[in-house]
Design a protein around this motif. Structure first.
Motif, PDB file in Angstrom:
ATOM      1  N   ALA A 127     -84.828 -54.761 -48.738  1.00  0.00           N
ATOM      2  CA  ALA A 127     -85.829 -54.513 -47.695  1.00  0.00           C
ATOM      3  C   ALA A 127     -85.551 -53.195 -46.981  1.00  0.00           C
ATOM      4  O   ALA A 127     -86.484 -52.419 -46.703  1.00  0.00           O
ATOM      5  N   ASP A 128     -84.290 -52.923 -46.699  1.00  0.00           N
ATOM      6  CA  ASP A 128     -83.939 -51.659 -46.041  1.00  0.00           C
ATOM      7  C   ASP A 128     -84.245 -50.468 -46.948  1.00  0.00           C
ATOM      8  O   ASP A 128     -84.738 -49.428 -46.484  1.00  0.00           O
ATOM      9  N   ALA A 129     -83.953 -50.609 -48.238  1.00  0.00           N
ATOM     10  CA  ALA A 129     -84.205 -49.516 -49.176  1.00  0.00           C
ATOM     11  C   ALA A 129     -85.694 -49.240 -49.317  1.00  0.00           C
ATOM     12  O   ALA A 129     -86.118 -48.076 -49.407  1.00  0.00           O
ATOM     13  N   VAL A 130     -86.504 -50.292 -49.340  1.00  0.00           N
ATOM     14  CA  VAL A 130     -87.954 -50.112 -49.416  1.00  0.00           C
ATOM     15  C   VAL A 130     -88.470 -49.429 -48.156  1.00  0.00           C
ATOM     16  O   VAL A 130     -89.312 -48.514 -48.220  1.00  0.00           O
ATOM     17  N   ALA A 131     -87.979 -49.838 -47.001  1.00  0.00           N
ATOM     18  CA  ALA A 131     -88.405 -49.207 -45.753  1.00  0.00           C
ATOM     19  C   ALA A 131     -88.057 -47.722 -45.746  1.00  0.00           C
ATOM     20  O   ALA A 131     -88.878 -46.880 -45.334  1.00  0.00           O
ATOM     21  N   ALA A 132     -86.863 -47.397 -46.208  1.00  0.00           N
ATOM     22  CA  ALA A 132     -86.456 -45.989 -46.268  1.00  0.00           C
ATOM     23  C   ALA A 132     -87.317 -45.218 -47.257  1.00  0.00           C
ATOM     24  O   ALA A 132     -87.667 -44.050 -47.023  1.00  0.00           O
ATOM     25  N   LEU A 133     -87.676 -45.863 -48.350  1.00  0.00           N
ATOM     26  CA  LEU A 133     -88.493 -45.194 -49.363  1.00  0.00           C
ATOM     27  C   LEU A 133     -89.880 -44.876 -48.817  1.00  0.00           C
ATOM     28  O   LEU A 133     -90.415 -43.790 -49.047  1.00  0.00           O
ATOM     29  N   HIS A 134     -90.468 -45.816 -48.078  1.00  0.00           N
ATOM     30  CA  HIS A 134     -91.778 -45.554 -47.477  1.00  0.00           C
ATOM     31  C   HIS A 134     -91.685 -44.432 -46.442  1.00  0.00           C
ATOM     32  O   HIS A 134     -92.607 -43.612 -46.315  1.00  0.00           O
ATOM     33  N   ALA A 135     -90.581 -44.379 -45.723  1.00  0.00           N
ATOM     34  CA  ALA A 135     -90.430 -43.361 -44.678  1.00  0.00           C
ATOM     35  C   ALA A 135     -90.155 -41.981 -45.258  1.00  0.00           C
ATOM     36  O   ALA A 135     -90.741 -40.982 -44.836  1.00  0.00           O
ATOM     37  N   ASP A 136     -89.266 -41.918 -46.238  1.00  0.00           N
ATOM     38  CA  ASP A 136     -88.800 -40.628 -46.765  1.00  0.00           C
ATOM     39  C   ASP A 136     -89.529 -40.190 -48.028  1.00  0.00           C
ATOM     40  O   ASP A 136     -89.532 -38.997 -48.355  1.00  0.00           O
ATOM     41  N   GLY A 137     -90.113 -41.146 -48.743  1.00  0.00           N
ATOM     42  CA  GLY A 137     -90.812 -40.806 -49.981  1.00  0.00           C
ATOM     43  C   GLY A 137     -89.931 -40.901 -51.196  1.00  0.00           C
ATOM     44  O   GLY A 137     -88.697 -40.863 -51.114  1.00  0.00           O
ATOM     45  N   ASN A 138     -90.562 -41.038 -52.353  1.00  0.00           N
ATOM     46  CA  ASN A 138     -89.826 -41.056 -53.623  1.00  0.00           C
ATOM     47  C   ASN A 138     -89.643 -39.629 -54.132  1.00  0.00           C
ATOM     48  O   ASN A 138     -89.943 -38.647 -53.441  1.00  0.00           O
TER      49      ASN A 138
END
Length: 364
Positions: free
Chosen positions: A324-335
């Motif tokens: 969940a934390d990794a997904v949140a970071a991905l949405h914030a920072d982008g792939n």
């Protein structure tokens, strides 16, 4: 707990120009001279501008993350000795004429498939998850099909092709789809049916061997695993670990559904191809096709649906909060695709994009 192994393909590049360099043979020789392990960690791939490594099977995602970081560092070390660098880029941002690796098998592929083989300089990430039997493995393959495009969107890291913006977040997946055996497949229903289909496809003579069964997900012909093959190589090693975590969750969830007698979702291959196309086009920036309803929804909602789908499995392995934390970071920072495009917008230089991706590959 099911073990997980990862194979990552890396791009060998010139650290100054950012252009790919055909140095795989020399890098492999350097790695072999220095290796003290009883297995080959690094391998050649189709093109000489590529280098692949494989992790050992791991139960802990912390251990998997450590090994991915270590292998990337080793690859960078061997490349640097030859005046090159490694970048976790699924396609080269800069123009390139790839150099085919030698040997009978790749020579046959070049002769048979022509330009498809010549242009196939793409770097993917393959995730292996242990299964108890071929029967369980095929039951898993049947049940994870609609969720695989979400992994394409998460991992998307190939917006550029031959010096131009492709318009896609994962153009690698579009190039890879040129192979006649690539992509989503129909429901198999049993291990017997799966093996019959593989034998029939190889029997046509259009494929060199079982290694050219390029399904989005397949039974490994070398290990007791299912192999999920849809992801771009991820720019950040943390995204690779997220993909591996979600894949293990998908496999465990599917196996439980099979044991409980729940049937797979019976979407046709045509719908699955459209979902895969949308994921490769949009990445995480726009809408994706929801794996259950097959209707467009915001990408964040579809990724959340994936997390919910595998939630019990992730709790069982202790990975729920981390994912969940990794997904949140991905949405914030982008792939990776977003990172590359934003950097090009700021600098106007694809060379600078490659240089930054070399640093990000190493976790910097």
């Amino acid at each position: 707990m099911r073990t997980v192994g990862v194979e990552e393909e890396l791009l060998l590049v010139d650290p100054d120009s950012g252009e790919p360099r055909a140095l795989a043979a020399a890098v492999l020789a350097s790695a072999e001279r220095e290796s003290s392990e009883d297995r080959e960690v690094f391998e050649a791939e189709l093109q000489r501008e590529q280098l692949e490594f494989a992790t050992v099977p791991q139960e802990s995602m912390d251990d998997l993350a450590d090994e991915i970081g270590r292998r990337r560092a080793e690859a960078a070390h061997h490349a640097e000795r030859l005046g090159a660098a490694v970048a976790a880029l699924a396609t080269s941002p800069l123009p390139v004429t790839p150099s085919l690796w030698g040997g009978e098998r790749y020579g046959w592929m070049a002769e048979e498939f022509g330009l498809t083989t010549q242009e196939q300089l793409t770097c993917g990430c393959h995730v292996h998850v242990a299964v108890e039997s071929d029967e369980e493995g095929v039951a898993v393959l049947d049940r994870i099909r609609p969720w695989l495009p979400v992994l394409v969107a998460i991992s998307a890291n190939s917006p550029f092709w031959q010096g131009k913006d492709s318009g896609y977040s994962s153009y690698r997946s579009r190039v890879w789809a040129r192979w006649p055996s690539a992509g989503p497949v129909e429901l198999f229903g049993s291990a017997e049916r799966y093996h019959e289909q593989v034998e029939a496809m190889v029997g046509t003579g259009a494929l060199h061997d079982q290694g050219m069964i390029y399904f989005d997900a397949r039974l490994s012909h070398r290990y007791p695993t299912v192999e999920i093959r849809v992801a771009d190589v991820c720019l950040d090693p943390g995204t690779t670990v997220l993909v591996a975590t979600l894949v293990r969750g998908l496999v465990e969830t599917a196996a439980r559904e099979w044991r409980e007698g729940l049937p797979p979702v019976a979407h046709g291959v045509g719908l699955l191809r459209l979902a895969a196309w949308r994921a490769s086009r949009s990445g995480l920036e726009e809408r994706l096709i929801h794996p259950i309803t097959m209707r467009p929804e915001p990408a964040a909602d579809v990724v959340r649906a994936l997390l919910d789908h595998v939630g019990d499995a992730l709790k069982g392995t202790g990975d729920a909060d981390r994912a969940a934390d990794a997904v949140a970071a991905l949405h914030a920072d982008g792939n990776g695709a977003r990172f590359q495009r934003e950097l090009l917008h700021r600098t106007g230089s694809l060379r600078d994009v490659v240089a930054a991706c070399v640093r990000r590959t190493a976790g910097r």
